[in-house]
Design a protein around this motif. Structure first.
Motif, mmCIF file in Angstrom:
data_model
loop_
_atom_site.group_PDB
_atom_site.id
_atom_site.type_symbol
_atom_site.label_atom_id
_atom_site.label_comp_id
_atom_site.label_asym_id
_atom_site.label_seq_id
_atom_site.Cartn_x
_atom_site.Cartn_y
_atom_site.Cartn_z
ATOM 1 N N THR A 44 0.832 -1.208 0.000
ATOM 2 C CA THR A 44 0.000 0.000 0.000
ATOM 3 C C THR A 44 0.863 1.252 0.000
ATOM 4 O O THR A 44 0.607 2.199 -0.762
ATOM 5 C CB THR A 44 -0.940 0.003 1.216
ATOM 6 N N VAL A 45 1.883 1.282 0.833
ATOM 7 C CA VAL A 45 2.781 2.436 0.888
ATOM 8 C C VAL A 45 3.521 2.595 -0.436
ATOM 9 O O VAL A 45 3.684 3.716 -0.940
ATOM 10 C CB VAL A 45 3.757 2.316 2.082
ATOM 11 N N ILE A 47 2.513 1.684 -3.464
ATOM 12 C CA ILE A 47 1.573 2.203 -4.464
ATOM 13 C C ILE A 47 1.314 3.682 -4.225
ATOM 14 O O ILE A 47 1.265 4.487 -5.164
ATOM 15 C CB ILE A 47 0.264 1.387 -4.452
ATOM 16 N N TYR A 48 1.177 4.071 -2.966
ATOM 17 C CA TYR A 48 0.945 5.476 -2.637
ATOM 18 C C TYR A 48 2.128 6.341 -3.071
ATOM 19 O O TYR A 48 1.935 7.417 -3.642
ATOM 20 C CB TYR A 48 0.679 5.612 -1.140
ATOM 21 N N VAL A 49 3.334 5.871 -2.842
ATOM 22 C CA VAL A 49 4.530 6.622 -3.249
ATOM 23 C C VAL A 49 4.586 6.744 -4.773
ATOM 24 O O VAL A 49 4.901 7.812 -5.306
ATOM 25 C CB VAL A 49 5.808 5.972 -2.684
ATOM 26 N N GLN A 51 2.052 6.796 -6.795
ATOM 27 C CA GLN A 51 1.029 7.755 -7.198
ATOM 28 C C GLN A 51 1.485 9.188 -6.936
ATOM 29 O O GLN A 51 1.218 10.083 -7.740
ATOM 30 C CB GLN A 51 -0.282 7.469 -6.474
ATOM 31 N N ILE A 52 2.176 9.408 -5.829
ATOM 32 C CA ILE A 52 2.699 10.747 -5.538
ATOM 33 C C ILE A 52 3.703 11.159 -6.618
ATOM 34 O O ILE A 52 3.657 12.284 -7.132
ATOM 35 C CB ILE A 52 3.355 10.795 -4.143
ATOM 36 N N TYR A 55 1.782 11.891 -9.927
ATOM 37 C CA TYR A 55 1.058 13.166 -9.891
ATOM 38 C C TYR A 55 2.015 14.348 -9.930
ATOM 39 O O TYR A 55 1.732 15.350 -10.586
ATOM 40 C CB TYR A 55 0.160 13.245 -8.646
ATOM 41 N N THR A 136 -2.737 3.292 -10.976
ATOM 42 C CA THR A 136 -1.320 3.495 -10.666
ATOM 43 C C THR A 136 -0.443 3.286 -11.896
ATOM 44 O O THR A 136 0.421 4.112 -12.194
ATOM 45 C CB THR A 136 -0.878 2.549 -9.527
#
Length: 166
Positions: A44-45, A47-49, A51-52, A55, A136
């Motif tokens: 999860t972390v 994937i979040y990184v 996405q950051i 973006y 993603t």
């Protein structure tokens, strides 16, 4: 002495009696569950990184400062601006409190905004479907691929001014 009511039944001879085997099994199950949740947390972390990073790069491609992608609600305002959708449509998210109608309104708005975002980088409906179902990966392709920002909603602009044919 009288009858001992508290020790009438011998619980140690039942199948529910605790033993070291039961404790070991419980520890093993909890350990496996902890490892599974740890892997999920790491994914999860990660994937979040990703996405950051995507973006940040997409904001830069669209002529916005990359740091704007880090600020929670302001980043949505900028994404709507990049997409050519009025940021006032974000107020529709308040309708999410309405049980069925609100959820449908937010769902439709998200699809519309994603399609406009896709068009802003010169992509078509197929790419929009990819952004919806595998965001993603498709945002990373959009950010680091050859796609260039063509203008809000796909309208080609020069110095943020729409062309005559738009």
């Amino acid at each position: 002495m009288g009858y001992d009511y508290y020790n009438y039944y011998d619980y140690s001879s039942t199948p529910y009696a605790s033993s070291s085997i039961d404790s070991a099994a419980a520890a093993g199950i909890l350990g496996a569950l902890g490892a599974f949740l740890g892997v999920i947390l790491i994914l999860t972390v990660a994937i979040y990184v990703l996405q950051i990073i995507a973006y940040w790069k997409l904001f830069t491609k669209a002529g916005e400062a990359g740091w704007k992608s880090l600020i929670p609600i302001y980043n949505l305002v900028v994404v709507y601006k990049i997409s050519g959708v009025s940021p006032w449509f974000l107020l529709i998210f308040l309708a999410a409190w309405i049980p069925v109608v609100g959820a449908i309104a937010v769902f439709v708005l998200n699809i519309y905004q994603t399609h406009q975002f896709s068009k802003s980088f010169g992509k078509d409906i197929g790419y929009t479907i990819g952004l919806i179902f595998v965001p993603t990966i498709f945002y990373m392709i959009l950010a680091f691929g050859s796609a260039e920002y063509v203008g809000p909603g796909g309208n080609r602009t020069e110095n943020n001014q729409p062309t005559a044919d738009a």
